[in-house]
Structure formats: C-alpha cells, structure tokens
Design a protein around this motif. Sequence first.
Motif, PDB file in Angstrom:
ATOM      1  N   UNK A  28      29.710  -8.445  32.977  1.00  0.00           N
ATOM      2  CA  UNK A  28      29.943  -9.584  33.864  1.00  0.00           C
ATOM      3  C   UNK A  28      29.212  -9.317  35.169  1.00  0.00           C
ATOM      4  N   UNK A  29      28.481 -10.312  35.664  1.00  0.00           N
ATOM      5  CA  UNK A  29      27.811 -10.199  36.957  1.00  0.00           C
ATOM      6  C   UNK A  29      28.798 -10.474  38.087  1.00  0.00           C
ATOM      7  N   UNK A  30      28.644  -9.784  39.195  1.00  0.00           N
ATOM      8  CA  UNK A  30      29.377 -10.165  40.400  1.00  0.00           C
ATOM      9  C   UNK A  30      28.801 -11.485  40.903  1.00  0.00           C
ATOM     10  N   UNK A  31      29.581 -12.212  41.710  1.00  0.00           N
ATOM     11  CA  UNK A  31      29.155 -13.533  42.170  1.00  0.00           C
ATOM     12  C   UNK A  31      27.867 -13.474  42.985  1.00  0.00           C
ATOM     13  N   UNK A  32      27.659 -12.376  43.728  1.00  0.00           N
ATOM     14  CA  UNK A  32      26.453 -12.261  44.535  1.00  0.00           C
ATOM     15  C   UNK A  32      25.269 -11.685  43.757  1.00  0.00           C
ATOM     16  N   UNK A  33      25.482 -11.375  42.480  1.00  0.00           N
ATOM     17  CA  UNK A  33      24.401 -10.869  41.642  1.00  0.00           C
ATOM     18  C   UNK A  33      24.001  -9.436  41.911  1.00  0.00           C
ATOM     19  N   UNK A  34      24.765  -8.714  42.716  1.00  0.00           N
ATOM     20  CA  UNK A  34      24.391  -7.353  43.094  1.00  0.00           C
ATOM     21  C   UNK A  34      24.937  -6.289  42.143  1.00  0.00           C
ATOM     22  N   UNK A  35      25.978  -6.619  41.375  1.00  0.00           N
ATOM     23  CA  UNK A  35      26.628  -5.628  40.522  1.00  0.00           C
ATOM     24  C   UNK A  35      26.838  -6.160  39.113  1.00  0.00           C
ATOM     25  N   UNK A  36      26.889  -5.230  38.160  1.00  0.00           N
ATOM     26  CA  UNK A  36      27.342  -5.521  36.814  1.00  0.00           C
ATOM     27  C   UNK A  36      28.625  -4.747  36.561  1.00  0.00           C
TER      28      UNK A  36
END
Length: 203
Positions: A28-36
């Motif tokens: 799952x991606x974090x909402x800001x796209x910085x983490x999985x």
Amino acid sequence: SNHEIWLLDVAGGTRVRFTFSATADGMVWSADGKYLYYANLGKTSRISRKAVDGSGKETTVLESSGPMHVSDVSADGQLMLFDQRSDRVPSTSWGVSTAPGSKPRSLVEDPVATHAARFSPDGKWVTYSTSETGREEIYLKPLAAAGKQQLTNTGAYQSRWAADGESIYYSGEQGSVFALPLTIHGEAVEPGKPVALFTTPVL
C-alpha cells in the motif's frame, strides 16, 4: 519461492528491486507517495514501511506470529488497516495505529471472512468486502462507531474510494468495474445507482 517488490519507472521504463527480505506480500502506498507498506511473511509476520526513494531503513510497523496482509493506510499516515485470522474466521479486518507498540483492534464483527478494507479520504468511513450473504459484497461502516451498511447486491470485490469521497469503484462479476455514487448526510450514507465503467479480461 520468495516474492519481492520491484519499483517500475513508467516514464523511463527502468525498474529497481525494492525489498530484500522474506516473502513480500501485498503493498500500500502512503498518501504522499513517499512510503510503501507491505507484509513480510516468514517465521513471524511483519508489516513494514520503507521510503520509496531508498533513504532510511525498513521499519517494522506491526509484528505477529500469524500471516498479515496490509490493506490500507489513512491519508494522515496515523492508522493502518490489515487482514489477519481471528479466533472465529480465517480472515478479518483489523485497525491499528502506526505508532510503535500499538495494539490492533478488530474493525468488524462479521461471522465470516472480511478483507480489503479501505479508508475514505476523510478517514471517517471504511469499506470492506465480505461474503456474509453467501456472495462477496461491499459493505460500509463508520470507523469510530458500530454498525454497517451493505452497498452492493450483485457481487462485488475490491473497492477504492474516489479522491473526493463521493463515490467508490469496485470490481464485479466477470471482470466488470463499476462506480457507485455515495451521498453522505451527516452520519447516514445513501448509495446511488452503480454505473458500469469497463470490463477487464477474466483470467
């Protein structure tokens, strides 16, 4: 055999290996796209978080003796939803704070398996899939209260919220994908008529 996660640069066509662990299951991606966020399945099961740009080490969000599958992370990154066996059913949906040492709580009390829970953009609602009626359907529940509402009745599986929170997308029978408008009146939600969007090949 092990399963690992690779990142693909769609524009450039390059790919890099992202995980080097036991079997990586789901992501799952974090909402800001910085983490999985993803599950590591081994002797123990861990849900881990890692920066997409490669900075920093993999960190453990939750660890358990039984297999877990992460299904969503809230927009603010404070809460996580995951699937895991309970005493009664093979898979049920749980919620947990992403803060270290947090204790999970059961999200639903359905008598059969539930899975694929998803936060609404505002974090107030959760959709999930269950076969309580004898067929997989999508249900809605408030995150902070009891009660649930069945949203579909013709067979439905994975759900995704639209960015504006005014509809969900879900897959139905024979690979069809639908949009279901939702009208929210305070604590009440009124589903509209599903709109067929397209059909994907059924493998």
